[in-house]
Scaffold this motif. Sequence first.
Motif, mmCIF file in Angstrom:
data_model
loop_
_atom_site.group_PDB
_atom_site.id
_atom_site.type_symbol
_atom_site.label_atom_id
_atom_site.label_comp_id
_atom_site.label_asym_id
_atom_site.label_seq_id
_atom_site.Cartn_x
_atom_site.Cartn_y
_atom_site.Cartn_z
ATOM 1 N N ILE A 1 112.141 14.777 -8.084
ATOM 2 C CA ILE A 1 111.925 16.214 -8.321
ATOM 3 C C ILE A 1 112.887 16.722 -9.391
ATOM 4 C CG2 ILE A 1 112.065 18.504 -7.282
ATOM 5 C CD1 ILE A 1 111.229 17.234 -4.647
ATOM 6 N N ALA B 1 111.229 19.403 -17.852
ATOM 7 C CA ALA B 1 110.606 20.674 -18.243
ATOM 8 C C ALA B 1 111.651 21.695 -18.686
ATOM 9 C CB ALA B 1 109.782 21.222 -17.080
ATOM 10 N N VAL C 1 106.151 16.431 -23.614
ATOM 11 C CA VAL C 1 107.047 16.793 -22.506
ATOM 12 C C VAL C 1 106.390 16.445 -21.170
ATOM 13 C CG1 VAL C 1 108.193 18.685 -21.301
ATOM 14 C CG2 VAL C 1 108.193 18.642 -23.779
ATOM 15 N N VAL C 2 105.131 16.830 -21.020
ATOM 16 C CA VAL C 2 104.437 16.541 -19.759
ATOM 17 C C VAL C 2 104.315 15.033 -19.568
ATOM 18 C CG1 VAL C 2 102.300 16.839 -18.456
ATOM 19 C CG2 VAL C 2 103.194 18.737 -19.822
ATOM 20 N N THR D 1 104.354 19.855 -26.378
ATOM 21 C CA THR D 1 104.071 20.150 -24.974
ATOM 22 C C THR D 1 103.485 18.939 -24.260
ATOM 23 O OG1 THR D 1 103.612 22.438 -25.591
ATOM 24 C CG2 THR D 1 102.869 21.723 -23.417
ATOM 25 N N GLY E 1 111.746 20.732 -26.984
ATOM 26 C CA GLY E 1 111.721 22.194 -26.965
ATOM 27 C C GLY E 1 112.026 22.774 -28.347
ATOM 28 N N PRO F 1 106.390 22.639 -18.734
ATOM 29 C CA PRO F 1 107.445 23.597 -19.067
ATOM 30 C C PRO F 1 106.886 25.016 -19.252
ATOM 31 C CG PRO F 1 107.245 21.883 -20.756
ATOM 32 C CD PRO F 1 106.119 21.693 -19.818
ATOM 33 N N ALA G 1 107.542 13.639 -18.368
ATOM 34 C CA ALA G 1 107.759 13.955 -16.951
ATOM 35 C C ALA G 1 106.968 12.995 -16.067
ATOM 36 C CB ALA G 1 107.374 15.400 -16.663
ATOM 37 N N ALA H 1 106.061 19.976 -13.629
ATOM 38 C CA ALA H 1 106.161 19.121 -14.806
ATOM 39 C C ALA H 1 105.859 19.873 -16.095
ATOM 40 C CB ALA H 1 105.211 17.930 -14.673
ATOM 41 N N ILE I 1 108.855 23.069 -30.100
ATOM 42 C CA ILE I 1 108.055 24.183 -29.584
ATOM 43 C C ILE I 1 108.586 25.503 -30.144
ATOM 44 C CG2 ILE I 1 107.339 25.402 -27.487
ATOM 45 C CD1 ILE I 1 107.583 22.727 -25.996
ATOM 46 N N VAL J 1 111.831 15.459 -12.935
ATOM 47 C CA VAL J 1 110.649 16.132 -13.480
ATOM 48 C C VAL J 1 110.989 17.558 -13.879
ATOM 49 C CG1 VAL J 1 108.350 16.984 -12.908
ATOM 50 C CG2 VAL J 1 108.999 14.669 -12.284
ATOM 51 N N LEU K 1 102.241 28.402 -26.071
ATOM 52 C CA LEU K 1 100.841 28.018 -26.293
ATOM 53 C C LEU K 1 99.917 29.220 -26.142
ATOM 54 C CD1 LEU K 1 100.505 24.552 -24.499
ATOM 55 C CD2 LEU K 1 100.221 25.025 -26.930
ATOM 56 N N THR L 1 113.471 22.005 -22.336
ATOM 57 C CA THR L 1 112.848 22.709 -23.463
ATOM 58 C C THR L 1 113.546 24.043 -23.754
ATOM 59 O OG1 THR L 1 111.244 23.673 -21.945
ATOM 60 C CG2 THR L 1 110.555 21.723 -23.123
ATOM 61 N N VAL L 2 114.055 24.709 -22.685
ATOM 62 C CA VAL L 2 114.702 26.004 -22.889
ATOM 63 C C VAL L 2 116.010 25.842 -23.669
ATOM 64 C CG1 VAL L 2 115.521 28.097 -21.719
ATOM 65 C CG2 VAL L 2 113.626 26.820 -20.777
ATOM 66 N N VAL M 1 103.351 22.719 -31.582
ATOM 67 C CA VAL M 1 103.569 23.200 -30.219
ATOM 68 C C VAL M 1 102.793 22.351 -29.211
ATOM 69 C CG1 VAL M 1 103.249 25.132 -28.634
ATOM 70 C CG2 VAL M 1 104.047 25.562 -30.961
ATOM 71 N N LEU M 2 101.530 22.096 -29.497
ATOM 72 C CA LEU M 2 100.706 21.347 -28.543
ATOM 73 C C LEU M 2 101.203 19.903 -28.408
ATOM 74 C CD1 LEU M 2 98.349 21.541 -26.614
ATOM 75 C CD2 LEU M 2 96.862 20.693 -28.414
#
Lengths: 223, 229
Positions: free
Chosen positions: A154, A161, A197-198, A194, A175, B73, A201, B71, A178, A157, B80, A164-165, A190-191
């Motif tokens: 947990i 995410a 990143v996923v 993203t 990030g 963000p 994870a 997962a 992004i 993962v 997006l 990115t901040v 951006v895509l």
Amino acid sequence: MAEPGCLQRNDWVCGEYLTSRSELIVDATVQHVVLTVVSVGIGLLLALPLGVLAFRYRRARSWVLGTSTALYTIPSLAMFSLLLPVTGLTATTVVVGLVLYSLTILVRNVLAGLQAVPAEVVESATGTGYGRRSLLLRVQLPLALPALFAGVRIATVSTVALTTVGAILGNGGLGNLIYSGLRTQFQAEVLTATVLVVALAVLADLALLGVQRVVTPWQRSAR
Amino acid sequence: MSAVTDVVDWFADPEHWTGPSGVPTRVVEHLGLTAAALGIACAVAVPLALWLGHVGRGGPLAVNLTNIGRAVPTFAVLVLLAIGPLGFGPAATVTALVLFAIPPILTNGYVGMREVDRDVVEAARGVGLSPMQIVRQVELPLAVPLLLNGIRLAAVQVIATATIAALVAGGGLGNIILLGFGTQDQAAVVSGALLVALFALATELLFATLAKALDPMARVRQVQTVPDP
């Protein structure tokens, strides 16, 4: 004049973006992985003693749980900003913030894992002559491994995410892409970031699940 | 220790308490975003959780939604949506907030309904309660603690995401932090962050109080802990 490419058209999906910016993407991905691994690693190193402390002493328990709940409530942007005067606009600031979040998840799971060890097991281990230390290291902690692993998964993962901040401090791994894509309205950037990143994870979760299966073979039947 | 005094000075400055970028305006904005998103998310997720929990279906869906929510963000989704069809503005922000608020409510509400003692439900059916009565008078009251926990988690999530939303579409307390970043004003950054943290902690406390007041078993437990005469 050739037809405008997907970069000129600002498409969401663009192969040209991947080929022309591959170095940038790889660098950002590497930074993302490093930030995550270092943060969760330090979080784990701190969570183990804190979890044991909370398990052994009732007063430490309420203190640890209370503090970690409060810390987890603080939004990431605020957390990074509050650390700014201490560690500045650096990757360290991002790591410290991420450690604090992962610590919160991990301590709870260490504690839950230790508490879930059946009393009979502890009693019989004590009866066969285990001291307090060897009881912890050779009986209680190994039996707490499944809960610990659940926590690590947990924490990893959510750290992937949250990293990115870190872009607000210029150190957010993917990030950063992004954030720069936001300012230039660069859709492919951006895509792509993203999706990466996923994907990171999911990959990290699967890898940890694999390690967990190897380390806790007795759990295999129970999924 | 000048950082601390700088922050104190920032809070003492009356200029920071008036106008469209003053603290009260930003707090109201943040509250508005949070309430709107939480309201919509509850309107969608609570009935769905109650229904799925009552019929005992969709457990994997609820669990997977939570994992996906973890997962993905929030920052990426905000960006997006903003550079996508919704455009920069409150629509993108609230949509992103709602998306991340639904999973915890759905999962906790579902688990809360499923964890109601089946014997109790059988007994209710046995004395002739209709399915609707069972949901409203038996299952829901017993599921309230977990449901409320889900709404609390969602609220904390929404407040955090609403802060990041300042990066994307403006509005809310995150703006104070961002403005500080833009003008290299560290006191503003830290003051904004403190306000956000306080806002989040106050929400956490509010829900803790609410949970105590609404837990149907709390009174029973209290009675049980009274020592025998």
